[in-house]
Design an enzyme around this catalytic site. Structure first.
Site, PDB file in Angstrom:
ATOM      1  N   ASP A  96       0.859  -1.185   0.000  1.00 24.42           N
ATOM      2  CA  ASP A  96       0.000   0.000   0.000  1.00 24.42           C
ATOM      3  C   ASP A  96       0.893   1.232   0.000  1.00 24.42           C
ATOM      4  O   ASP A  96       2.117   1.127   0.017  1.00 24.42           O
ATOM      5  CB  ASP A  96      -1.028  -0.023   1.143  1.00 24.42           C
ATOM      6  CG  ASP A  96      -0.439   0.347   2.499  1.00 24.42           C
ATOM      7  OD1 ASP A  96       0.798   0.523   2.602  1.00 24.42           O
ATOM      8  OD2 ASP A  96      -1.222   0.451   3.459  1.00 24.42           O
ATOM      9  N   ASP A 258      -4.555  -6.554   7.755  1.00 26.23           N
ATOM     10  CA  ASP A 258      -3.141  -6.461   8.125  1.00 26.23           C
ATOM     11  C   ASP A 258      -3.022  -5.714   9.441  1.00 26.23           C
ATOM     12  O   ASP A 258      -3.824  -4.842   9.752  1.00 26.23           O
ATOM     13  CB  ASP A 258      -2.329  -5.778   7.020  1.00 26.23           C
ATOM     14  CG  ASP A 258      -2.656  -4.308   6.881  1.00 26.23           C
ATOM     15  OD1 ASP A 258      -2.124  -3.502   7.652  1.00 26.23           O
ATOM     16  OD2 ASP A 258      -3.482  -3.965   6.005  1.00 26.23           O
TER      17      ASP A 258
END
Ligand SMILES: [Zn+2]
Length: 443
Positions: A96, A258
């Site tokens: 990300d 996550d």
């Protein structure tokens, strides 16, 4: 449900000498150190997430050194993290942008094309679109009501970027799977963001901006999003700080999340530092025993400068605490005597006074109660992971990164087992039972 570990160079020195309290002089961090999947001998996660903001570049200062960042882009994420072995081939590698690193900027420093190229060239399996964090979440707002000008602008930027990101990834024939990131200022705006991402063609969405939210707020968002997207749409929670609550989220059909929380709590939580599996599929927590380095601890150093303590006295108390803990572990010291040595050294830290002047204080009594449980139950002897076997009582001593991160890595292993046991439980619950539990948004 996949547990993805958000890494930020969390490795330890496997050759660290606990008695001498140091690494070898010629140790090269990164090269000589071991990632969790190396020191444990298996991966205590289903995948890892690497944020571009943590890698860093000339625009965003990351955690990697310049040469580490260069190596990362040269060899790719798998080789960089030494996950390029057959036994790790099944692990997902999420990427990300690390939106928290540019949260203060007017817009993200990366373009959708740049990020798509970054994920593709570095060998990620999953890549998140370029999002922009929205502040001021209000769970009470209905639909698209509310939202500041800034929030709406960030909402639009996030969606425009997601649209471009998906097109760029397709155009370059990228191998990674794109995830569309949802940002919003309320459950309703997040649901609208999710609906638009699905309309763009995404079938894997990631909820962003969840870090400061409490569990009931995250559930409200999930319930609103689940109502707005097809059942086949997979959901990922980015930066899921409430990871220990995961069982209560199971009606929302989360595909993955996550977190770093099991690792971080080893040294950032006041009480719950060491995990063990508990009864009824819960986790059990123990308080680690703080024996800071007298000559490095800022609080103790200040006390020495002010003349409250002499450095040599603190060093002597520190040595007594460490020696008696190790003797206790070998069965050569009694619990009461060990506890006393630890508390005598804790007093300057907790009360900024000598033990004799504050014996029985509330703070010390609380600490004594928690330490007594830790020492009585000896949780490090109840774990068979490679870290606890090797470090023994040192895994529960709160002192320096080599002990603290080892404890964090042990927690990852316990947490991974925890998730697997919960998945097993879910697999034996009948589907109609599950249906009843869907979306019971808590207020
Ligand atoms: Zn362990």
């Amino acid at each position: 449900m996949k547990f993805i570990f958000a890494d930020s160079l969390d490795y330890v020195d496997p050759a660290f000498d606990f008695v001498a309290d140091r690494s070898a002089a010629d140790r090269q961090p990164y090269w000589d150190d071991a990632y969790p999947h190396e020191i444990l001998g298996y991966a205590p996660y289903d995948g890892v997430l690497v944020s571009r903001g943590i890698v860093g570049d000339h625009r965003v200062k990351g955690k990697y050194t310049a040469s580490q960042a260069r190596r990362f882009s040269l060899v790719g994420v798998r080789k960089f993290m030494r996950l390029d072995k057959p036994e790790f081939a099944h692990l997902d590698i999420f990427g990300d942008c690390g939106a928290f690193t540019y949260v203060q900027e007017e817009k993200p420093p990366y373009t959708p094309l740049e990020m798509a190229e970054f994920y593709d060239e570095c060998g990620f399996t999953h890549g998140c679109s370029v999002d922009h964090i929205i502040f001021d979440f209000d769970p009470a707002l209905e639909g698209m009501n509310g939202g500041s000008e800034d929030a709406k602008q960030r909402f639009d930027i996030t969606l425009e970027n997601a649209d471009a990101f998906r097109r760029e990834a397709r155009a370059m024939g990228a191998d990674f799977e794109p995830l569309g990131v949802i940002q919003g200022w309320s459950p309703g705006s997040m649901a609208e963001g999710a609906r638009r991402l699905v309309a763009m063609g995404y079938d894997y969405l990631a909820l962003g901006g969840m870090v400061p939210l409490k569990s009931p707020e995250i559930k409200r968002c999930l319930a609103a999003i689940r109502d707005a997207v097809p059942a086949s749409t997979r959901l990922h929670i980015l930066g899921f700080a409430k990871a220990d609550d995961i069982d209560s989220f199971h009606g929302y059909d989360i595909a993955s999340f996550d977190t770093t929380s099991p690792l971080i709590r080893a040294f950032k939580d006041a009480k719950q530092n060491y995990y063990l599996p508990g009864e009824d599929l819960a986790l059990r927590y123990y308080t680690s025993i703080r024996v800071p380095q007298a000559i490095e601890n800022p609080k103790l150093q200040r006390a020495v400068k002010k003349g409250q303590f002499r450095a040599e006295d603190l060093l002597r108390l520190e040595g007594l605490a460490l020696d008696s803990l190790r003797a206790f572990d070998r069965g050569e010291a009694e619990l009461e005597e060990t506890l006393r040595h630890v508390l005598v050294y804790s007093a300057p830290l907790v009360e900024e006074r000598a033990f004799e002047d504050c014996e029985g204080s509330t703070a010390l009594a609380r600490l004594e109660e928690r330490y007594r449980i830790t020492l009585t139950e000896r949780p490090w002897t109840q774990c068979s992971c490679a870290i606890c076997r090797d470090a023994s009582i040192d895994v529960i001593i709160f002192r320096g990164s080599n002990r603290n991160k080892r404890r964090g890595i042990h927690n990852l292993a316990v947490y991974k087992d925890h998730i697997e046991r919960l998945d097993l439980k879910r697999a034996i619950i009948r589907p109609d039972d599950l249906q009843c539990r869907l979306c019971p948004a808590e207020s």
